[in-house]
Design a protein around this motif. Sequence first.
Motif, short mmCIF file in Angstrom:
data_model
loop_
_atom_site.label_atom_id
_atom_site.label_comp_id
_atom_site.label_asym_id
_atom_site.label_seq_id
_atom_site.Cartn_x
_atom_site.Cartn_y
_atom_site.Cartn_z
N ILE A 263 0.88 -1.18 0.00
CA ILE A 263 0.00 0.00 0.00
C ILE A 263 0.91 1.23 0.00
O ILE A 263 1.85 1.31 0.78
CB ILE A 263 -0.92 -0.01 1.24
N PRO A 264 0.66 2.19 -0.89
CA PRO A 264 1.54 3.36 -0.98
C PRO A 264 1.70 4.11 0.34
O PRO A 264 0.75 4.24 1.11
CB PRO A 264 0.83 4.25 -2.00
N ALA A 265 2.88 4.60 0.58
CA ALA A 265 3.19 5.35 1.80
C ALA A 265 2.40 6.65 1.89
O ALA A 265 2.25 7.21 2.96
CB ALA A 265 4.69 5.63 1.88
N SER A 266 1.87 7.12 0.77
CA SER A 266 1.10 8.36 0.76
C SER A 266 -0.33 8.17 1.29
O SER A 266 -1.02 9.13 1.57
CB SER A 266 1.03 8.92 -0.67
N MET A 267 -0.77 6.93 1.45
CA MET A 267 -2.14 6.66 1.91
C MET A 267 -2.19 6.62 3.43
O MET A 267 -1.26 6.15 4.08
CB MET A 267 -2.64 5.32 1.36
N THR A 268 -3.31 7.07 3.98
CA THR A 268 -3.54 6.96 5.42
C THR A 268 -4.93 6.41 5.73
O THR A 268 -5.36 6.44 6.88
CB THR A 268 -3.36 8.32 6.11
N SER A 269 -5.62 5.91 4.71
CA SER A 269 -6.94 5.34 4.95
C SER A 269 -7.41 4.53 3.73
O SER A 269 -6.89 4.70 2.63
CB SER A 269 -7.97 6.43 5.25
N MET A 270 -8.37 3.67 4.00
CA MET A 270 -9.07 2.94 2.95
C MET A 270 -10.55 2.95 3.34
O MET A 270 -10.90 2.69 4.49
CB MET A 270 -8.55 1.51 2.84
N ALA A 271 -11.40 3.25 2.38
CA ALA A 271 -12.83 3.35 2.64
C ALA A 271 -13.49 1.98 2.77
O ALA A 271 -12.94 0.97 2.32
CB ALA A 271 -13.50 4.14 1.51
N HIS A 272 -14.66 1.96 3.36
CA HIS A 272 -15.48 0.75 3.46
C HIS A 272 -15.67 0.16 2.06
O HIS A 272 -16.10 0.85 1.15
CB HIS A 272 -16.83 1.16 4.07
N GLY A 273 -15.32 -1.10 1.89
CA GLY A 273 -15.51 -1.78 0.60
C GLY A 273 -14.57 -1.36 -0.50
O GLY A 273 -14.79 -1.69 -1.66
N ALA A 274 -13.52 -0.62 -0.16
CA ALA A 274 -12.59 -0.11 -1.18
C ALA A 274 -11.86 -1.24 -1.90
O ALA A 274 -11.59 -2.29 -1.32
CB ALA A 274 -11.57 0.82 -0.53
N SER A 275 -11.56 -0.99 -3.15
CA SER A 275 -10.71 -1.92 -3.90
C SER A 275 -9.29 -1.78 -3.40
O SER A 275 -8.93 -0.78 -2.76
CB SER A 275 -10.72 -1.55 -5.39
N ALA A 276 -8.46 -2.77 -3.70
CA ALA A 276 -7.05 -2.68 -3.34
C ALA A 276 -6.46 -1.45 -4.02
O ALA A 276 -6.68 -1.23 -5.21
CB ALA A 276 -6.32 -3.94 -3.76
N PRO A 277 -5.70 -0.63 -3.29
CA PRO A 277 -5.10 0.56 -3.88
C PRO A 277 -4.15 0.20 -5.03
O PRO A 277 -3.55 -0.87 -5.03
CB PRO A 277 -4.32 1.19 -2.74
N GLU A 278 -4.05 1.09 -5.99
CA GLU A 278 -3.17 0.87 -7.13
C GLU A 278 -1.75 0.59 -6.66
O GLU A 278 -1.22 1.27 -5.79
CB GLU A 278 -3.17 2.09 -8.05
N GLY A 279 -1.17 -0.47 -7.20
CA GLY A 279 0.19 -0.85 -6.87
C GLY A 279 0.30 -1.80 -5.69
O GLY A 279 1.34 -2.39 -5.45
N SER A 280 -0.80 -1.97 -4.93
CA SER A 280 -0.76 -2.89 -3.78
C SER A 280 -0.99 -4.32 -4.26
O SER A 280 -1.38 -4.56 -5.40
CB SER A 280 -1.80 -2.49 -2.73
N VAL A 281 -0.72 -5.26 -3.37
CA VAL A 281 -0.83 -6.68 -3.71
C VAL A 281 -1.72 -7.37 -2.69
O VAL A 281 -1.51 -7.23 -1.48
CB VAL A 281 0.57 -7.35 -3.70
N SER A 282 -2.70 -8.12 -3.18
CA SER A 282 -3.56 -8.91 -2.29
C SER A 282 -2.91 -10.25 -2.03
O SER A 282 -2.62 -11.00 -2.96
CB SER A 282 -4.93 -9.12 -2.93
N GLY A 283 -2.68 -10.53 -0.75
CA GLY A 283 -2.16 -11.83 -0.36
C GLY A 283 -3.29 -12.86 -0.30
O GLY A 283 -4.45 -12.56 -0.58
N ILE A 284 -2.93 -14.05 0.10
CA ILE A 284 -3.86 -15.18 0.12
C ILE A 284 -4.64 -15.23 1.43
O ILE A 284 -4.07 -15.19 2.51
CB ILE A 284 -3.08 -16.51 -0.09
#
Length: 185
Positions: A99-120
């Motif tokens: 998750i980018p260092a510039s982020m400080t939040s994620m909204a309810h139901g948000a998609s994975a932020p650009e550039g981040s990786v979803s683990g298993i």
Amino acid sequence: MKTFPYARPARAALCVALSAGAMQVFAADAFEVTSPGTPDGGTVDSSHAASANNCGGGNQSPAVQWHHVPAGTRSFAVTLFDPDGAKGLGVIHWVLYGIPASMTSMAHGASAPEGSVSGINRTGKPGYYGPCPPVGDVPHHYVLQVYALDLSQDALQPGLNHDQFLAAINNHVLAASSTVLRYGR
């Protein structure tokens, strides 16, 4: 120099007061995680529950915010773990990193932020998989944890499960904090 009998207790009280003030300043600046709309230990609604297997939910990730980011943070990671699941062995519902260092939040139901990786997650697939405790169980606890890492956004390989993720971030965590959410059916 003459000492008065009340001088020592007064100095001790002053030292305690100064120490308490210093602890409050430190605590105010500590890395902190919240889930807007749900207090620590609060119950989440069914929108967060899994939508498969008659769980009755919307499979939407909870909102999460973090404050007082430590210096040197290059990326963040988020996990959601149910220590009550699988009869106390625990269940992993979410592993998200890069998750980018510039982020400080994620909204309810948000998609994975650009550039981040979803683990298993517990299903063996990437992404968020909502809670689905057995009907009639007491509400389970879900530990929503955020890690501030000194790793670049693309430092970790895709597809890590929770154990692999924890091994990969060993010695790279600048700070971590969590909040507990609850859900039952």
